[in-house]
Motif scaffolding. Sequence first.
Motif, short mmCIF file in Angstrom:
data_model
loop_
_atom_site.label_atom_id
_atom_site.label_comp_id
_atom_site.label_asym_id
_atom_site.label_seq_id
_atom_site.Cartn_x
_atom_site.Cartn_y
_atom_site.Cartn_z
N LYS A 139 0.84 -1.20 0.00
CA LYS A 139 0.00 0.00 0.00
C LYS A 139 0.88 1.25 0.00
N PHE B 272 3.94 1.52 -1.13
CA PHE B 272 4.66 1.67 -2.39
C PHE B 272 3.72 1.55 -3.59
N ALA B 273 2.44 1.67 -3.30
CA ALA B 273 1.40 1.81 -4.33
C ALA B 273 1.47 0.73 -5.39
N GLU B 274 1.68 -0.50 -4.95
CA GLU B 274 1.65 -1.58 -5.92
C GLU B 274 0.21 -1.78 -6.42
N PRO B 275 0.07 -2.32 -7.60
CA PRO B 275 -1.27 -2.45 -8.19
C PRO B 275 -2.05 -3.60 -7.56
N ILE B 276 -2.53 -3.39 -6.37
CA ILE B 276 -3.17 -4.47 -5.62
C ILE B 276 -4.69 -4.37 -5.63
N PHE B 277 -5.23 -3.27 -6.14
CA PHE B 277 -6.68 -3.08 -6.09
C PHE B 277 -7.34 -3.54 -7.39
N THR C 200 -9.21 -1.84 -9.17
CA THR C 200 -9.08 -0.75 -10.16
C THR C 200 -7.75 -0.83 -10.91
N ASP C 201 -6.80 -1.60 -10.37
CA ASP C 201 -5.47 -1.65 -10.98
C ASP C 201 -5.29 -2.84 -11.92
N GLN D 216 -7.24 -6.82 -3.00
CA GLN D 216 -7.43 -5.91 -1.87
C GLN D 216 -8.63 -5.02 -2.16
#
Lengths: 191, 716, 151
Positions: B200, B202-207, B209-210, B384
């Motif tokens: 979270k 480091f804003a990895e694409p975990i959502f 929306t990503d 997530q």
Amino acid sequence: MRFPSLILAPILAAATTIAVTAEEVTLPQDEVASLAAFDRLVAVIEHPRCMNCHTSTDFPRQGNARLRHNMGVARGPENHGTPALQCATCHQDNNAPSGVPGNANWHLAPLSMAWEGLDRRGICRQLTDPARSTMTPEQLVEHMNNDPLVLWAWNPGNDLNGLPREKPPMSAGEFGELVRVWVANGAQCPD
Amino acid sequence: MNTPAPTRRQFLFGISAVAGGLLVGLPESRAQTGHGEVTAWVVITPDDTVTIRVARSDMGQGIFTALPMLVAEELECDWAKVRAEYADTNENLTRDKPWGDMVTSTSISVRASQEYLRQAGAQAREMLIAEAAARWNVTPVSCRARGGIVSHAASGRALRFGALAAAAARRPIPENVPLKAPSDWRLIGTSAARIEAAPKVFAEPIFATDVDLPGMLHAAVKNCPTIGGSVVAFDHAAVAGLPGVRHVVQVGKDAVAVVADSWRQANAAVEALPVTWDESIGTGVSNATLRTLFREGLADPAAAIGHRIDDVGASLGGAAQIIDVEYEAPFLAHATMEPQVCTAKVTAERIDLWAPTQNGEGTTNTIARVMQRDAAQIFVHKLQLGGGFGRRGLAQDWARQSVQIAAQVPGVPVRMLWSREEDFTHDYYRPMVLARQTAGFDAQGRLLGWKVRISGSSIAASLAPFWLKEGVDNALMDGFVEEDMPYAVASFEVGVARRDSHIPVGFWRGVNLSQNGWFREAFLDEIAAMRKIDPYLLRRELLSENPRALATLDAAAKLAGWGKPPAGRHQGIAIVEGDNAWCAQIAEISVTDGRLKVHRISCAVDPNFVVHPDITVQQIEGGIVQGLAAALYGEVTVEDGRVQQTNFHNYRYLRMEEMPVIDVALVPSLGRYGDRWGGVGETGLPPLAPALTNAIHPATGKRLRSLPISNHDLRV
Amino acid sequence: MPVLKVNGSPHEIDLPDDTPLLWALRDTLGLLGTRYGCGAALCGCCTVHADGKALRSCVATLADVAGAEILTIEGLGTAATPHPVQAAWLEIDVAQCGYCQSGQMMQAAALLREIPKPSDADIDAAMSGNLCRCGTYSRVRAAIHRAAEFI
């Protein structure tokens, strides 16, 4: 000059209709014209589109209800918001389709130019007091006629509910010409 | 610059390889079944990495750390080598539910799975020990596991878990392994390093929306402005030529969507799409008409009685003084920070969803039903959640829509994202509910009886009609029924008259306690005022038979300095039990020229057991902020059938500058009053509103009987 | 073709001038850490820096940022070399769901750039445009103070 005598004529016509009795003296025509122009132009100054950023507080207001700006937005040291939450963080060069209004150099008028809480006489005193206005009469004419942020009031776009924002109660040209007449005739203030 | 090196842990979000390839930019694919799987819950690879499967969904409540801790406590592995991944929804079906229930609601994750998770850890540990003991030809009981190593003290031999796992996996899974006593826990009860924090930060694409799949298209949706209405016609040709537009489709009976190369193009087109709607279902319906409907419900002589002590009619009939008042709680939106979103790919063989779901199996079953497929053909890849709060559990409208769109572009993954405006106007709202409460007193001010009537829309009727019992939704009486009405009063009665409308309602943090906790605790202060007794002391008196509640109440009072607020400030108190976790709060406020400032919230909470104290505090903080935002500003209104709130400008939420100081005292009773564990996701919310309005009364003399507070003039 | 400078690298972007920066970042450049929350500068999820200043990328168009140096969360720091804000965020365990946190951290980094030792009032003023539905505000505040100690 965009609208020369077109607007001036009715104002002078109105001024000449004042009834004069034997005991009274006739006001100088320029003073009458100046006061009459101010009496009309002040309706624009008092409009939320102008007043919301000419506040006497350390924050701007928004909307016709003139509520305190959402998000704790504050005036900041240079009237452009606080250092990390500048007006330009959200307000861009143009009105956004989402309803966020925009214009280049979006900012608050300095506190010395606050109109909020003043009556018409007070607003006029502020405009004409060299210590507070920070603008010469000529600069005022320029500001009111040509400053893109002032002119935004006549291109305010839609609000966040998608409804057109209300514009001031006369056209930009009419307002600019009234300011010109008011200044040209001595920038007189009501007592 | 002097920065500490972060503890970085791998965070696997159950993204499996599917036809179409791996997700770009997402962490490595999940460990494949059979590769290092000791049991369904525990995967150990030769490098000693321990991957623990998580069946519930993480929406910010920290279960990607808390649930693995329960396993790791018994497994005796090295916490620094623990990773977490989602248990696969489809495998849960095809492997006969090794991971049990996947529902993530009602603060259930820890309290309902703690026992079998600890058992899962113990089973894997015993298998590792058995394997080592066999290799050493010693008895298992002479070996022990600690820190990821099995050792035999007598011989001084030791083996790492990684060296044992593959063979241990072939051993039988022992049953009913004795579990440690709570006093022996070493990991549970500590604020262990968080597994899910770094991705979270480091804003990895975990959502959801990503999600970014090769060849993926984007969909934007326009739902009927009146929920429950329908599409009559739409002019496909009007937008077909707009940039990027690929498809214009109807979605179910009540929505249209544009599928385009980018979401921006899709959304621009769907906004420009001319649609004719049938909105007759909501014609003329407004908050005012709903209030009238619910008021009529309050007077319904056929109300279903949920709990009765003595004859309240007689008690009130003999009263010398009566309080008879109506409370009203508004509709509220979930407004998850991540709007509704889901990616789907539909082929003849299978349907894949990349879904932010609170209930993976619920998503599976919804899609199987809607698409008339076998559930085994549905593959739900959980991500997530960018907030849940109940929006993404039983309400699966977003998953259904995403598949209904993708089914019209077969073989192509389509990511559907709702605009914030669609999200606000098409929620399953926290129900608007009215309560009429009547209390009778004798001439000396002693309480004789307390009668409660509740009327509003039923969540069960909206989302799970099979929960209704002969048409009655008992949840509408939560906080007042026998199991959870804590106050010892001589005469009491609660009854409910359900009244539904076309506005769908759903689970929201705290569910029905979010209204009823306020009704009950605010009215109790009215009773205290009639009795001329301190509201804290009245609660002490009425809870005297409940030592657990008393301990929580006293802890909050002590934390807040009850009765001694700083000059110019006022206090209010409330206590509510949610999901077997008691929570007492004291609000400290001031009101100046009608302006309310909330200075401090002091909170004591007893969830019986605490797995991770810092996560627990975080959850309570979250409940308090959500409760405070709702109490101050939260209100969804309906006009001519349509919801009026569209974005955060007309649905205000709490902001940094309005934050009070929050003090939380954890006072776990550690089994002293029973074995049932509590859940902490929601219990922090219900006491906030009553603590706040109970503080506003001494500050202003005003009893607020409707929310939000911003609708009231607090000037004295 | 217009060039957009993001995290130190120029990118040729073939999009209309009125495209909000957010969608150029997410859908065209694949920088998915900057997130959509409201589309109207009301929530702060999409905050990036333009020439070091906080900017809501959902309302700023490509025309608005022409020539500006854009910094996104991907360029703020990495696990190996975290920005002080990110290090503090991990230490304090700020995030709950995490969706708003890119925007929170970018806004906090912009604040610390202007005011290296911010007061609580400075934090209120800078951070009140960033919504968090999970309620992480107390920890955001604590982490900004902690990050200030790292700088």
